[in-house]
Design a protein around this motif. Structure first.
Motif, short mmCIF file in Angstrom:
data_model
loop_
_atom_site.label_atom_id
_atom_site.label_comp_id
_atom_site.label_asym_id
_atom_site.label_seq_id
_atom_site.Cartn_x
_atom_site.Cartn_y
_atom_site.Cartn_z
N LEU A 58 0.83 -1.21 0.00
CA LEU A 58 0.00 0.00 0.00
C LEU A 58 0.87 1.26 0.00
N ILE A 59 1.93 1.24 0.79
CA ILE A 59 2.83 2.40 0.86
C ILE A 59 3.51 2.63 -0.49
N GLU A 60 3.89 1.56 -1.16
CA GLU A 60 4.49 1.69 -2.51
C GLU A 60 3.50 2.34 -3.46
N PHE A 61 2.24 1.94 -3.38
CA PHE A 61 1.21 2.54 -4.23
C PHE A 61 1.10 4.04 -3.93
N ILE A 62 1.08 4.40 -2.65
CA ILE A 62 0.99 5.80 -2.25
C ILE A 62 2.19 6.58 -2.80
N GLU A 63 3.39 6.04 -2.60
CA GLU A 63 4.61 6.72 -3.06
C GLU A 63 4.60 6.91 -4.57
N GLN A 64 4.30 5.85 -5.30
CA GLN A 64 4.30 5.93 -6.76
C GLN A 64 3.28 6.93 -7.26
N THR A 65 2.10 6.90 -6.68
CA THR A 65 1.04 7.80 -7.12
C THR A 65 1.38 9.25 -6.80
N LEU A 66 1.71 9.52 -5.53
CA LEU A 66 1.98 10.90 -5.14
C LEU A 66 3.19 11.48 -5.86
N PHE A 67 4.29 10.74 -5.91
CA PHE A 67 5.48 11.29 -6.56
C PHE A 67 5.36 11.33 -8.07
N GLY A 68 4.56 10.46 -8.64
CA GLY A 68 4.27 10.56 -10.07
C GLY A 68 3.56 11.87 -10.37
N LEU A 69 2.57 12.21 -9.56
CA LEU A 69 1.83 13.46 -9.75
C LEU A 69 2.68 14.68 -9.41
N ILE A 70 3.44 14.61 -8.34
CA ILE A 70 4.29 15.73 -7.94
C ILE A 70 5.37 16.00 -8.99
N ASN A 71 5.98 14.95 -9.52
CA ASN A 71 7.00 15.12 -10.56
C ASN A 71 6.39 15.73 -11.82
#
Length: 187
Positions: A58-71
């Motif tokens: 779940l944390i990996e999903f959060i990281e990938q999603t948030l940093f994908g959008l932030i980047n």
């Protein structure tokens, strides 16, 4: 019916996230997760070595999603202040659309779990804060600014975490995006 490789693993993570959306603070056990999926606990352990590994998913999903959008925001937007405003909106909107993930972000779902999970969430917060600080540093210098970018970035991440807490503790009734337009200018 046979499932494709990775499909069952994804189904387990989605079900876990869905179970976290209930406002009650009941601990989720592998037994309750297995029952919800109508499989044995052993079936869960064929895909994940431990419950901590499920939360890591779940944390990996959060990281990938948030940093994908932030980047993406960092690439699309050149104005540092607008970058920060969009980042804050993304962080709050992500929580609003993913209440179960919000409980992971604020640590509610990680109580009595492996300490490394909370450490990983703390690292996520640190990375977001650093990204916000970088955006504030590229903002056009404001001669009237009375706060250092480091302090302002910390204030902003504290605001976001506070909105996430309010959302989770209200039983997902107080939406994180509530008042965002009025509050962004103050941050």
């Amino acid at each position: 019916m046979a499932t494709k490789p990775g499909e069952r693993k994804q189904q387990i993570l989605e079900t876990l996230a869905k179970m976290l959306e209930t406002p009650t603070q009941e601990k989720i056990t592998t037994a309750s997760l297995a029952a919800k999926l109508d499989v044995s606990e052993a079936a869960l352990y064929r895909h994940f070595a431990s419950k901590a590994q499920m939360f890591e998913g779940l944390i990996e999903f959060i990281e990938q999603t948030l940093f994908g959008l932030i980047n993406k925001i960092s690439l699309e937007e050149t104005d540092g202040i607008k970058q920060v405003q969009r980042m804050v909106s993304v962080l709050l909107l992500f929580a609003e659309k993913n209440p179960g993930m919000t409980r992971v972000l604020i640590g509610d779902a990680l109580v009595n779990e492996d300490n490394r999970l909370q450490a990983r969430i703390n690292q996520l917060f640190d990375r977001i804060e650093i990204t916000i600080k970088q955006s504030l540093k590229i903002a056009v210098p404001d001669s009237g600014r009375r706060i250092l970018p480091e302090a302002q970035a910390n204030l902003i991440i504290c605001y976001v975490i506070g909105r996430w807490h309010q959302y989770a503790k209200s039983g997902f009734k107080r939406k994180p995006m509530e008042f965002i337009q009025q509050q962004l200018g103050l941050l």
